[in-house]
Design a protein around this motif. Structure first.
Motif, PDB file in Angstrom:
ATOM      1  N   PRO A 120      36.247   0.889  29.958  1.00 29.98           N
ATOM      2  CA  PRO A 120      37.405   1.645  30.433  1.00 29.98           C
ATOM      3  C   PRO A 120      38.588   1.524  29.478  1.00 29.98           C
ATOM      4  O   PRO A 120      38.718   0.530  28.756  1.00 29.98           O
ATOM      5  CB  PRO A 120      37.719   1.002  31.787  1.00 29.98           C
ATOM      6  CG  PRO A 120      37.128  -0.353  31.716  1.00 29.98           C
ATOM      7  CD  PRO A 120      35.943  -0.255  30.788  1.00 29.98           C
ATOM      8  N   SER A 121      39.453   2.533  29.485  1.00 32.22           N
ATOM      9  CA  SER A 121      40.654   2.490  28.654  1.00 32.22           C
ATOM     10  C   SER A 121      41.774   3.235  29.354  1.00 32.22           C
ATOM     11  O   SER A 121      41.539   4.013  30.271  1.00 32.22           O
ATOM     12  CB  SER A 121      40.392   3.114  27.282  1.00 32.22           C
ATOM     13  OG  SER A 121      40.182   4.490  27.405  1.00 32.22           O
ATOM     14  N   TRP A 122      42.979   3.000  28.938  1.00 29.64           N
ATOM     15  CA  TRP A 122      44.139   3.722  29.443  1.00 29.64           C
ATOM     16  C   TRP A 122      45.179   3.767  28.340  1.00 29.64           C
ATOM     17  O   TRP A 122      45.146   2.972  27.404  1.00 29.64           O
ATOM     18  CB  TRP A 122      44.697   3.083  30.715  1.00 29.64           C
ATOM     19  CG  TRP A 122      45.217   1.693  30.528  1.00 29.64           C
ATOM     20  CD1 TRP A 122      44.505   0.534  30.587  1.00 29.64           C
ATOM     21  CD2 TRP A 122      46.558   1.311  30.215  1.00 29.64           C
ATOM     22  NE1 TRP A 122      45.310  -0.533  30.340  1.00 29.64           N
ATOM     23  CE2 TRP A 122      46.582  -0.088  30.094  1.00 29.64           C
ATOM     24  CE3 TRP A 122      47.725   2.013  30.013  1.00 29.64           C
ATOM     25  CZ2 TRP A 122      47.728  -0.789  29.796  1.00 29.64           C
ATOM     26  CZ3 TRP A 122      48.882   1.303  29.706  1.00 29.64           C
ATOM     27  CH2 TRP A 122      48.873  -0.070  29.617  1.00 29.64           C
ATOM     28  N   SER A 123      46.086   4.706  28.444  1.00 29.99           N
ATOM     29  CA  SER A 123      47.170   4.801  27.481  1.00 29.99           C
ATOM     30  C   SER A 123      48.477   4.959  28.243  1.00 29.99           C
ATOM     31  O   SER A 123      48.490   5.357  29.395  1.00 29.99           O
ATOM     32  CB  SER A 123      46.954   5.981  26.530  1.00 29.99           C
ATOM     33  OG  SER A 123      46.917   7.187  27.251  1.00 29.99           O
ATOM     34  N   GLU A 143      34.605   2.670  22.613  1.00 28.79           N
ATOM     35  CA  GLU A 143      34.657   1.231  22.878  1.00 28.79           C
ATOM     36  C   GLU A 143      33.621   0.780  23.893  1.00 28.79           C
ATOM     37  O   GLU A 143      33.365  -0.408  24.029  1.00 28.79           O
ATOM     38  CB  GLU A 143      36.061   0.843  23.359  1.00 28.79           C
ATOM     39  CG  GLU A 143      37.126   1.021  22.304  1.00 28.79           C
ATOM     40  CD  GLU A 143      36.961   0.074  21.132  1.00 28.79           C
ATOM     41  OE1 GLU A 143      36.397  -1.024  21.308  1.00 28.79           O
ATOM     42  OE2 GLU A 143      37.385   0.434  20.028  1.00 28.79           O
ATOM     43  N   LEU A 166      38.452   7.156  23.684  1.00 27.19           N
ATOM     44  CA  LEU A 166      38.515   5.720  23.436  1.00 27.19           C
ATOM     45  C   LEU A 166      37.481   4.973  24.265  1.00 27.19           C
ATOM     46  O   LEU A 166      36.812   4.063  23.760  1.00 27.19           O
ATOM     47  CB  LEU A 166      39.927   5.219  23.751  1.00 27.19           C
ATOM     48  CG  LEU A 166      40.279   3.819  23.294  1.00 27.19           C
ATOM     49  CD1 LEU A 166      40.076   3.665  21.795  1.00 27.19           C
ATOM     50  CD2 LEU A 166      41.711   3.494  23.669  1.00 27.19           C
ATOM     51  N   SER A 167      37.286   5.377  25.515  1.00 23.19           N
ATOM     52  CA  SER A 167      36.271   4.750  26.368  1.00 23.19           C
ATOM     53  C   SER A 167      34.872   4.944  25.805  1.00 23.19           C
ATOM     54  O   SER A 167      34.054   4.015  25.810  1.00 23.19           O
ATOM     55  CB  SER A 167      36.338   5.331  27.785  1.00 23.19           C
ATOM     56  OG  SER A 167      37.512   4.937  28.426  1.00 23.19           O
ATOM     57  N   GLU A 223      41.998   9.007  26.323  1.00 26.79           N
ATOM     58  CA  GLU A 223      41.410   7.868  27.025  1.00 26.79           C
ATOM     59  C   GLU A 223      39.894   8.004  27.139  1.00 26.79           C
ATOM     60  O   GLU A 223      39.162   7.016  27.003  1.00 26.79           O
ATOM     61  CB  GLU A 223      42.042   7.721  28.409  1.00 26.79           C
ATOM     62  CG  GLU A 223      43.493   7.296  28.343  1.00 26.79           C
ATOM     63  CD  GLU A 223      44.226   7.467  29.656  1.00 26.79           C
ATOM     64  OE1 GLU A 223      43.691   8.141  30.569  1.00 26.79           O
ATOM     65  OE2 GLU A 223      45.344   6.936  29.762  1.00 26.79           O
ATOM     66  N   GLN A 224      39.394   9.221  27.379  1.00 27.91           N
ATOM     67  CA  GLN A 224      37.944   9.446  27.440  1.00 27.91           C
ATOM     68  C   GLN A 224      37.304   9.145  26.095  1.00 27.91           C
ATOM     69  O   GLN A 224      36.249   8.512  26.028  1.00 27.91           O
ATOM     70  CB  GLN A 224      37.642  10.883  27.858  1.00 27.91           C
ATOM     71  CG  GLN A 224      37.969  11.175  29.304  1.00 27.91           C
ATOM     72  CD  GLN A 224      37.893  12.665  29.632  1.00 27.91           C
ATOM     73  OE1 GLN A 224      37.908  13.522  28.756  1.00 27.91           O
ATOM     74  NE2 GLN A 224      37.853  12.970  30.919  1.00 27.91           N
TER      75      GLN A 224
END
Length: 80
Positions: free
Chosen positions: A70-73, A67, A63-64, A60-61
């Protein structure tokens, strides 16, 4: 992360922790399903691997960083 890096370098470095003397080059995946904690589950960063774990946190870090937000999986994607 510096915006002066080439995209390929940013992808390869995304989500990696800062370098510390004696640490491995790359953090490995965490194959644990349960974690030690006492008290309320909310008092521990990790409690059960299906809900959250260090490997997902690093993903997630990364991807954030890539991008720019914020992101989550989750283990299965969006709930059905």
């Amino acid at each position: 992360m510096s915006s002066k890096m080439h995209d390929a370098t940013r992808v390869n470095r995304a989500g990696l922790p800062l370098v510390h003397q004696g640490d491995p080059f790359l953090p490995g995946p965490t194959f644990a399903s349960a974690y030690h904690f006492s008290g309320e589950p909310s008092s521990s960063e990790y409690t059960y691997g299906r809900y959250h774990n260090p490997t997902w946190t690093r993903f997630e870090q990364a991807l954030s960083e890539l991008e720019g937000g914020p992101s989550w999986s989750s283990r299965r994607g969006w709930p059905r």
